[in-house]
Scaffold this motif. Structure first.
Motif, PDB file in Angstrom:
ATOM      1  N   MET A   1      81.082  18.851  11.279  1.00 22.13           N
ATOM      2  CA  MET A   1      80.701  17.601  10.651  1.00 22.13           C
ATOM      3  C   MET A   1      79.178  17.480  10.600  1.00 22.13           C
ATOM      4  N   SER A   2      78.671  17.114   9.436  1.00 23.92           N
ATOM      5  CA  SER A   2      77.226  16.984   9.273  1.00 23.92           C
ATOM      6  C   SER A   2      76.680  15.779  10.012  1.00 23.92           C
ATOM      7  N   SER A   3      75.422  15.889  10.438  1.00 17.01           N
ATOM      8  CA  SER A   3      74.724  14.723  10.970  1.00 17.01           C
ATOM      9  C   SER A   3      74.327  13.828   9.799  1.00 17.01           C
ATOM     10  N   ARG A   4      73.877  12.633  10.114  1.00 18.96           N
ATOM     11  CA  ARG A   4      73.428  11.711   9.068  1.00 18.96           C
ATOM     12  C   ARG A   4      72.286  12.342   8.257  1.00 18.96           C
ATOM     13  N   PHE A   5      71.366  13.010   8.945  1.00 11.27           N
ATOM     14  CA  PHE A   5      70.241  13.631   8.260  1.00 11.27           C
ATOM     15  C   PHE A   5      70.711  14.743   7.322  1.00 11.27           C
ATOM     16  N   ASP A   6      71.623  15.597   7.801  1.00  2.40           N
ATOM     17  CA  ASP A   6      72.134  16.691   6.968  1.00  2.40           C
ATOM     18  C   ASP A   6      72.870  16.160   5.742  1.00  2.40           C
ATOM     19  N   TYR A   7      73.648  15.089   5.967  1.00  5.74           N
ATOM     20  CA  TYR A   7      74.396  14.493   4.847  1.00  5.74           C
ATOM     21  C   TYR A   7      73.414  13.952   3.804  1.00  5.74           C
ATOM     22  N   LEU A   8      72.352  13.277   4.266  1.00  8.70           N
ATOM     23  CA  LEU A   8      71.356  12.727   3.349  1.00  8.70           C
ATOM     24  C   LEU A   8      70.660  13.839   2.570  1.00  8.70           C
ATOM     25  N   GLN A   9      70.293  14.907   3.257  1.00  4.28           N
ATOM     26  CA  GLN A   9      69.622  16.022   2.582  1.00  4.28           C
ATOM     27  C   GLN A   9      70.512  16.605   1.486  1.00  4.28           C
ATOM     28  N   HIS A  10      71.805  16.747   1.802  1.00  4.04           N
ATOM     29  CA  HIS A  10      72.726  17.301   0.799  1.00  4.04           C
ATOM     30  C   HIS A  10      72.902  16.321  -0.358  1.00  4.04           C
ATOM     31  N   LEU A  11      72.964  15.029  -0.045  1.00  4.16           N
ATOM     32  CA  LEU A  11      73.093  14.017  -1.087  1.00  4.16           C
ATOM     33  C   LEU A  11      71.885  14.054  -2.025  1.00  4.16           C
ATOM     34  N   LEU A  12      70.694  14.179  -1.474  1.00  2.35           N
ATOM     35  CA  LEU A  12      69.479  14.239  -2.287  1.00  2.35           C
ATOM     36  C   LEU A  12      69.511  15.435  -3.231  1.00  2.35           C
ATOM     37  N   ASP A  13      70.006  16.560  -2.730  1.00  2.00           N
ATOM     38  CA  ASP A  13      70.120  17.748  -3.586  1.00  2.00           C
ATOM     39  C   ASP A  13      71.100  17.493  -4.731  1.00  2.00           C
ATOM     40  N   CYS A  14      72.206  16.843  -4.394  1.00  2.00           N
ATOM     41  CA  CYS A  14      73.222  16.561  -5.413  1.00  2.00           C
ATOM     42  C   CYS A  14      72.699  15.582  -6.462  1.00  2.00           C
ATOM     43  N   VAL A  15      71.921  14.603  -6.029  1.00  2.00           N
ATOM     44  CA  VAL A  15      71.318  13.649  -6.969  1.00  2.00           C
ATOM     45  C   VAL A  15      70.387  14.390  -7.927  1.00  2.00           C
ATOM     46  N   ASP A  16      69.597  15.309  -7.411  1.00  2.00           N
ATOM     47  CA  ASP A  16      68.698  16.107  -8.264  1.00  2.00           C
ATOM     48  C   ASP A  16      69.495  16.906  -9.288  1.00  2.00           C
ATOM     49  N   PHE A  17      70.627  17.479  -8.865  1.00  2.00           N
ATOM     50  CA  PHE A  17      71.466  18.256  -9.789  1.00  2.00           C
ATOM     51  C   PHE A  17      71.993  17.378 -10.922  1.00  2.00           C
ATOM     52  N   VAL A  18      72.451  16.166 -10.574  1.00  2.00           N
ATOM     53  CA  VAL A  18      72.967  15.259 -11.600  1.00  2.00           C
ATOM     54  C   VAL A  18      71.859  14.848 -12.554  1.00  2.00           C
ATOM     55  N   SER A  19      70.687  14.555 -12.018  1.00  2.00           N
ATOM     56  CA  SER A  19      69.549  14.141 -12.841  1.00  2.00           C
ATOM     57  C   SER A  19      69.122  15.241 -13.814  1.00  2.00           C
ATOM     58  N   SER A  20      69.380  16.483 -13.412  1.00  2.00           N
ATOM     59  CA  SER A  20      69.015  17.608 -14.281  1.00  2.00           C
ATOM     60  C   SER A  20      70.151  17.987 -15.233  1.00  2.00           C
ATOM     61  N   GLY A  21      71.249  17.219 -15.197  1.00  2.00           N
ATOM     62  CA  GLY A  21      72.312  17.418 -16.177  1.00  2.00           C
ATOM     63  C   GLY A  21      73.591  18.062 -15.679  1.00  2.00           C
ATOM     64  N   LYS A  22      73.715  18.299 -14.369  1.00  2.00           N
ATOM     65  CA  LYS A  22      74.926  18.939 -13.843  1.00  2.00           C
ATOM     66  C   LYS A  22      75.990  17.887 -13.544  1.00  2.00           C
ATOM     67  N   LYS A  23      76.963  17.765 -14.387  1.00  2.00           N
ATOM     68  CA  LYS A  23      78.022  16.766 -14.237  1.00  2.00           C
ATOM     69  C   LYS A  23      78.951  17.113 -13.065  1.00  2.00           C
ATOM     70  N   GLY A  24      79.269  16.102 -12.262  1.00  2.00           N
ATOM     71  CA  GLY A  24      80.191  16.289 -11.141  1.00  2.00           C
ATOM     72  C   GLY A  24      79.528  16.748  -9.867  1.00  2.00           C
ATOM     73  N   ALA A  25      78.202  16.902  -9.881  1.00  2.00           N
ATOM     74  CA  ALA A  25      77.503  17.418  -8.698  1.00  2.00           C
ATOM     75  C   ALA A  25      77.589  16.459  -7.506  1.00  2.00           C
TER      76      ALA A  25
END
Length: 304
Positions: A1-25
């Protein structure tokens, strides 16, 4: 299970992917779903106000997949104030939550009347969709079964509590096994508790300014048991006589007095830290005690 920090870091990466056009990221990301903790909702919540509607829609869809009840108020407001695409995502979330609520009575019926795999599957499903208002009925079932079924119900109730931050302080009591109405047994408990608090504690502990850590631990454990019993008996009072109700009120008052009194004591410990004042528990506020593993609260079990 990820820590809060790890979860946030992964979420930020996913947000960047969506912003760049990757649907479902965000909405389809396995880690965001599998390792989600209700205490992480505030991280998702901030993206409901994101200027990129693609991010908003992805987060709403993720919250739909998570069946996150904390989001209902935010989603209702967003549905009214957003453009058509975001509003449609909000409608999908709200429809899903309403559908889940409609399914709860069927799950409850299975838990009351079925056994084996049907019971196990219903308990697992209720764990993810049950509401705070369902807990009293689920606790009745919890007290009526035993063995593996009781453990399945415990996990079910624990899951609902973990998804409902307002219940976190009551978790220990809500996971205790219910006490079913029995006035004779309750009166015996009330008599014994009255003797312990109003005589033994008052005469041997209350008048002391300093007590040993062993005494404090013993009293704290006793108060914990009394608190759980009072919590479970409160729902039974409607079945009891006026005499039993009066006994309950008397014991409850003594419990509150003793709990407040024990917090005023200075604790003497036979440890290298005996000259330190014991800290208060950050979760429940009670005095912590020292052991070889460090400071620990004897009331709620938190460590420091």
């Amino acid at each position: 299970m990820s820590s809060r920090f790890d979860y946030l870091q992964h979420l930020l990466d996913c947000v960047d992917f969506v912003s760049s056009g990757k649907k479902g990221a965000i909405s389809d990301d396995r880690k965001l779903i599998a390792e989600y903790n209700p205490s992480y909702y505030d991280m998702l919540q901030r993206y409901l106000k994101n200027s990129d509607q693609r991010v908003k829609i992805e987060v709403i869809t993720l919250l739909t997949n998570l069946r996150e009840r904390q989001a209902i108020g935010d989603i209702k407001e967003l549905r009214i104030t957003s453009n058509e695409n975001v509003s449609n995502a909000c409608v999908g979330f709200l429809y899903t939550m309403d559908t889940v609520d409609d399914y709860i009575p069927d799950l409850m019926d299975i838990l009351k009347h079925k056994r084996g795999s049907e019971f196990r599957n219903a308990a697992a499903r209720m764990r993810s969709v049950g509401r705070e208002e369902d807990i009293p009925e689920l606790r009745k079932i919890y007290g009526q079964v035993d063995g593996e079924m009781r453990e399945q119900m415990r996990e079910c109730i624990e899951g609902i509590i973990d998804r409902t931050p307002s219940l976190s302080k009551k978790k220990r009591m809500l996971l205790s096994v219910p006490v079913f109405p029995d006035e004779d047994r309750f009166m015996s408990f009330a008599d014994n508790t009255s003797v312990y608090l109003d005589i033994r504690y008052r005469d041997n502990v209350s008048e002391m300014d300093t007590i040993s850590s062993r005494t404090y631990n013993n009293v704290a454990k006793a108060l914990k048991k009394i608190q759980i019993r009072l919590f479970n008996e409160e729902v039974n009072l409607k079945y009891y006589s006026d005499e039993a109700k009066a006994a309950y009120n008397e014991i409850n008052d003594l419990f509150i007095w003793a709990l407040d009194d024990i917090k005023t004591k200075k604790i003497l410990m036979d440890t290298p830290t005996s000259d330190m004042d014991a800290p208060d528990c950050t979760r429940c506020g009670n005095r912590m005690t020292y052991s070889k593993n460090g400071w620990r609260c004897p009331i709620c079990g938190s460590s420091h």
